[in-house]
Design an enzyme around this catalytic site. Structure first.
Site, PDB file in Angstrom:
ATOM      1  N   LYS A  12      10.903  -1.602  -9.081  1.00  9.75           N
ATOM      2  CA  LYS A  12      10.078  -3.063  -9.149  1.00  9.75           C
ATOM      3  C   LYS A  12       9.023  -2.973 -10.415  1.00  9.75           C
ATOM      4  O   LYS A  12       9.083  -3.843 -11.171  1.00  9.75           O
ATOM      5  CB  LYS A  12       9.475  -3.092  -7.912  1.00  9.75           C
ATOM      6  CG  LYS A  12      10.107  -2.923  -6.633  1.00  9.75           C
ATOM      7  CD  LYS A  12       9.383  -3.166  -5.384  1.00  9.75           C
ATOM      8  CE  LYS A  12       8.445  -2.225  -4.896  1.00  9.75           C
ATOM      9  NZ  LYS A  12       9.065  -0.653  -4.734  1.00  9.75           N
ATOM     10  N   ARG A  30       4.632  -6.889   1.592  1.00  8.83           N
ATOM     11  CA  ARG A  30       4.984  -5.729   2.434  1.00  8.83           C
ATOM     12  C   ARG A  30       5.201  -5.829   3.793  1.00  8.83           C
ATOM     13  O   ARG A  30       5.718  -4.899   4.499  1.00  8.83           O
ATOM     14  CB  ARG A  30       4.311  -4.568   2.074  1.00  8.83           C
ATOM     15  CG  ARG A  30       4.972  -3.706   0.810  1.00  8.83           C
ATOM     16  CD  ARG A  30       3.886  -2.659   0.595  1.00  8.83           C
ATOM     17  NE  ARG A  30       4.591  -1.534   0.129  1.00  8.83           N
ATOM     18  CZ  ARG A  30       4.685  -0.961  -1.196  1.00  8.83           C
ATOM     19  NH1 ARG A  30       4.037  -1.766  -1.966  1.00  8.83           N
ATOM     20  NH2 ARG A  30       5.254   0.168  -1.130  1.00  8.83           N
ATOM     21  N   ARG A  41       9.257  10.804 -11.584  1.00 11.71           N
ATOM     22  CA  ARG A  41       8.716   9.742 -12.347  1.00 11.71           C
ATOM     23  C   ARG A  41       7.186  10.133 -12.851  1.00 11.71           C
ATOM     24  O   ARG A  41       6.575  10.967 -12.379  1.00 11.71           O
ATOM     25  CB  ARG A  41       8.267   8.676 -11.305  1.00 11.71           C
ATOM     26  CG  ARG A  41       7.396   7.626 -12.105  1.00 11.71           C
ATOM     27  CD  ARG A  41       7.056   6.243 -11.286  1.00 11.71           C
ATOM     28  NE  ARG A  41       6.721   6.515  -9.755  1.00 11.71           N
ATOM     29  CZ  ARG A  41       6.892   5.663  -8.908  1.00 11.71           C
ATOM     30  NH1 ARG A  41       6.959   4.293  -9.121  1.00 11.71           N
ATOM     31  NH2 ARG A  41       6.539   5.934  -7.665  1.00 11.71           N
ATOM     32  N   ARG A  59       1.941  10.676  -9.500  1.00 13.06           N
ATOM     33  CA  ARG A  59       1.337  10.124  -8.690  1.00 13.06           C
ATOM     34  C   ARG A  59       1.194  11.149  -7.236  1.00 13.06           C
ATOM     35  O   ARG A  59       2.115  11.809  -6.993  1.00 13.06           O
ATOM     36  CB  ARG A  59       1.998   8.754  -8.117  1.00 13.06           C
ATOM     37  CG  ARG A  59       1.604   7.758  -8.915  1.00 13.06           C
ATOM     38  CD  ARG A  59       2.419   6.327  -8.537  1.00 13.06           C
ATOM     39  NE  ARG A  59       2.702   6.039  -7.130  1.00 13.06           N
ATOM     40  CZ  ARG A  59       3.294   4.987  -7.088  1.00 13.06           C
ATOM     41  NH1 ARG A  59       3.677   4.091  -7.841  1.00 13.06           N
ATOM     42  NH2 ARG A  59       3.640   4.804  -5.664  1.00 13.06           N
ATOM     43  N   ARG A 109       7.074   6.946   3.043  1.00 13.56           N
ATOM     44  CA  ARG A 109       7.094   5.507   2.370  1.00 13.56           C
ATOM     45  C   ARG A 109       8.329   4.810   3.032  1.00 13.56           C
ATOM     46  O   ARG A 109       8.273   3.593   3.009  1.00 13.56           O
ATOM     47  CB  ARG A 109       7.091   5.657   0.907  1.00 13.56           C
ATOM     48  CG  ARG A 109       5.737   6.265   0.552  1.00 13.56           C
ATOM     49  CD  ARG A 109       5.567   6.957  -0.728  1.00 13.56           C
ATOM     50  NE  ARG A 109       5.569   6.134  -1.986  1.00 13.56           N
ATOM     51  CZ  ARG A 109       6.199   6.312  -2.953  1.00 13.56           C
ATOM     52  NH1 ARG A 109       5.961   7.597  -3.412  1.00 13.56           N
ATOM     53  NH2 ARG A 109       6.495   5.535  -4.031  1.00 13.56           N
TER      54      ARG A 109
HETATM   55  P1  AP5 Z   1       9.675   2.308 -10.683  1.00 14.56           P
HETATM   56  O1  AP5 Z   1       9.959   1.062 -11.412  1.00 14.56           O
HETATM   57  O2  AP5 Z   1       8.306   2.963 -10.869  1.00 14.56           O
HETATM   58  O3  AP5 Z   1       9.955   1.730  -9.169  1.00 14.56           O
HETATM   59  P2  AP5 Z   1       8.945   1.096  -8.075  1.00 14.56           P
HETATM   60  O4  AP5 Z   1      10.149   0.243  -7.253  1.00 14.56           O
HETATM   61  O5  AP5 Z   1       7.907   0.279  -8.743  1.00 14.56           O
HETATM   62  O6  AP5 Z   1       8.472   2.152  -7.283  1.00 14.56           O
HETATM   63  P3  AP5 Z   1       6.992   2.536  -6.551  1.00 14.56           P
HETATM   64  O7  AP5 Z   1       6.945   3.867  -6.018  1.00 14.56           O
HETATM   65  O8  AP5 Z   1       5.855   2.109  -7.506  1.00 14.56           O
HETATM   66  O9  AP5 Z   1       7.107   1.473  -5.212  1.00 14.56           O
HETATM   67  P4  AP5 Z   1       6.083   1.538  -4.308  1.00 14.56           P
HETATM   68  O10 AP5 Z   1       6.616   0.236  -3.587  1.00 14.56           O
HETATM   69  O11 AP5 Z   1       6.402   2.811  -3.384  1.00 14.56           O
HETATM   70  O12 AP5 Z   1       4.653   1.843  -4.704  1.00 14.56           O
HETATM   71  P5  AP5 Z   1       3.333   1.144  -4.901  1.00 14.56           P
HETATM   72  O13 AP5 Z   1       2.854   1.284  -5.980  1.00 14.56           O
HETATM   73  O14 AP5 Z   1       3.785  -0.503  -4.526  1.00 14.56           O
HETATM   74  O15 AP5 Z   1      10.837   3.300 -10.837  1.00 14.56           O
HETATM   75  C1  AP5 Z   1      10.764   4.500 -10.397  1.00 14.56           C
HETATM   76  C2  AP5 Z   1      11.249   5.460 -11.323  1.00 14.56           C
HETATM   77  O16 AP5 Z   1      12.843   5.240 -11.573  1.00 14.56           O
HETATM   78  C3  AP5 Z   1      10.876   5.544 -12.851  1.00 14.56           C
HETATM   79  O17 AP5 Z   1      10.527   6.884 -13.075  1.00 14.56           O
HETATM   80  C4  AP5 Z   1      11.771   4.799 -13.370  1.00 14.56           C
HETATM   81  O18 AP5 Z   1      11.919   5.107 -14.819  1.00 14.56           O
HETATM   82  C5  AP5 Z   1      13.033   4.854 -12.783  1.00 14.56           C
HETATM   83  N1  AP5 Z   1      14.084   3.837 -12.841  1.00 14.56           N
HETATM   84  C6  AP5 Z   1      13.600   2.375 -12.622  1.00 14.56           C
HETATM   85  N2  AP5 Z   1      14.773   1.786 -12.725  1.00 14.56           N
HETATM   86  C7  AP5 Z   1      15.720   2.475 -13.159  1.00 14.56           C
HETATM   87  C8  AP5 Z   1      17.239   2.213 -13.055  1.00 14.56           C
HETATM   88  N3  AP5 Z   1      17.607   1.067 -13.107  1.00 14.56           N
HETATM   89  N4  AP5 Z   1      17.845   3.518 -13.171  1.00 14.56           N
HETATM   90  C9  AP5 Z   1      17.518   4.641 -13.341  1.00 14.56           C
HETATM   91  N5  AP5 Z   1      16.048   4.978 -13.405  1.00 14.56           N
HETATM   92  C10 AP5 Z   1      15.146   3.791 -13.175  1.00 14.56           C
HETATM   93  O19 AP5 Z   1       2.629   1.611  -3.502  1.00 14.56           O
HETATM   94  C11 AP5 Z   1       1.873   2.814  -3.254  1.00 14.56           C
HETATM   95  C12 AP5 Z   1       1.186   2.599  -2.033  1.00 14.56           C
HETATM   96  O20 AP5 Z   1       0.199   1.604  -2.095  1.00 14.56           O
HETATM   97  C13 AP5 Z   1       1.880   2.376  -0.687  1.00 14.56           C
HETATM   98  O21 AP5 Z   1       2.410   3.543  -0.098  1.00 14.56           O
HETATM   99  C14 AP5 Z   1       0.770   1.864  -0.076  1.00 14.56           C
HETATM  100  O22 AP5 Z   1       0.073   2.964   0.491  1.00 14.56           O
HETATM  101  C15 AP5 Z   1      -0.133   0.948  -0.813  1.00 14.56           C
HETATM  102  N6  AP5 Z   1       0.445  -0.433  -1.122  1.00 14.56           N
HETATM  103  C16 AP5 Z   1       0.794  -0.934  -2.194  1.00 14.56           C
HETATM  104  N7  AP5 Z   1       0.970  -1.902  -1.983  1.00 14.56           N
HETATM  105  C17 AP5 Z   1       0.765  -2.489  -0.650  1.00 14.56           C
HETATM  106  C18 AP5 Z   1       0.855  -3.537   0.182  1.00 14.56           C
HETATM  107  N8  AP5 Z   1       1.197  -4.815  -0.252  1.00 14.56           N
HETATM  108  N9  AP5 Z   1       0.592  -3.428   1.470  1.00 14.56           N
HETATM  109  C19 AP5 Z   1       0.004  -2.212   2.140  1.00 14.56           C
HETATM  110  N10 AP5 Z   1      -0.024  -1.154   1.227  1.00 14.56           N
HETATM  111  C20 AP5 Z   1       0.580  -1.267   0.075  1.00 14.56           C
END
Ligand code: AP5
Length: 216
Positions: A14, A88, A127, A161, A172
């Site tokens: 994402k 979410r 990552r 992270r 997660r």
């Molecule tokens: P990346 O693009 O970083 O993936 P992502 O989907 O953004 O993954 P996240 O881990 O950031 O999502 P998340 O939803 O768990 O975390 P968030 O920060 O929102 O890609 C991942 C890796 O793969 C990278 O190394 C990239 O290079 C590689 N990659 C990407 N695309 C690829 C491809 N096509 N092919 C090969 N490799 C690829 O949330 C973190 C925490 O915050 C949550 O757990 C929660 O505690 C809190 N939080 C955040 N938002 C909320 C909410 N709305 N409500 C409640 N709690 C929340």
């Protein structure tokens, strides 16, 4: 004005695709994860409150994230928003709908990034990101050109992270299946869900997302 949600489990790509969309189309990336991590780094009261919850891989409460998003949506100069990691839960989805209605805006597409769990462990544990410009890297699939230096801005502040461990990823993923995956049916019923293959190479995923947006 165009508003897009990128929906998918942790590691679906994402953030990677949101950054591209932001560069290519001038949309504003709204990542609730990044906002919460910023609050943590700057040591605000909110940051301290959510730090442990995030490290365990659990969701923070709806009122906190809805409040963060509501503030950002007031930016009338934006060409549109990419919601990355929000909503979410069903309560967050309802709140977003109400906020957009109030501002006279529409939700133009919800793009589900389909991936399988096996790929996510490798993506998450490999990552790292640039602490200065936010560029996302991977040990194997997208290393920096010069070890320890960001390709985009030259910073040496490369970070991993606290929740990018196999243990936290289990929580997660469980949170995703219990609380977030029901949004797939929710947006399908509303008629704006589209799916792309998130396991494809980054360029192909970007092309598939562009096609969805151009066909609207
Ligand atoms: P990346 O693009 O970083 O993936 P992502 O989907 O953004 O993954 P996240 O881990 O950031 O999502 P998340 O939803 O768990 O975390 P968030 O920060 O929102 O890609 C991942 C890796 O793969 C990278 O190394 C990239 O290079 C590689 N990659 C990407 N695309 C690829 C491809 N096509 N092919 C090969 N490799 C690829 O949330 C973190 C925490 O915050 C949550 O757990 C929660 O505690 C809190 N939080 C955040 N938002 C909320 C909410 N709305 N409500 C409640 N709690 C929340």
């Amino acid at each position: 004005m165009i508003n897009v949600i990128l929906l998918g489990p942790p590691g679906a790509g994402k953030g990677t695709q949101a950054r591209r969309l932001s560069d290519d189309r001038g949309l504003v990336q709204l990542s609730t994860g990044d906002m919460l991590r910023e609050a943590k780094t700057s040591g605000t009261e909110l940051g301290n409150r959510v730090a442990e919850v995030m490290a365990r891989g659990e969701l923070v409460t709806d009122d906190i994230v809805i409040g963060l998003i509501a503030e950002k949506l007031e930016d009338a100069t934006a060409a549109g928003f990419i919601f990355d990691g929000f909503p979410r839960t069903l309560a967050q989805a309802d709140a977003l709908g109400a906020l957009l209605d109030r501002l006279g805006q529409t939700l133009d597409a919800v793009i589900e990034m389909r991936v399988d769990d096996a790929a996510l462990v490798e993506r998450i544990t490999g990552r790292f990101t640039c602490g200065n410009c936010g560029e996302v890297y991977h040990d194997r699939t997208k290393p920096t050109k010069v070890a320890g230096v960001c390709d985009v801005c030259g910073s040496t502040d490369l970070r991993r992270r606290a929740d990018d461990t196999e243990e936290a990823l289990k929580t997660r993923l469980m949170e995703y299946y219990k609380k977030t995956s029901p949004l797939i049916g929710y947006y399908h019923a509303k008629g704006n869900l589209r799916s792309v293959d998130g396991l494809a190479p980054v360029e192909d995923v970007a092309r598939a997302i562009a096609e969805v947006l151009d066909k609207r």
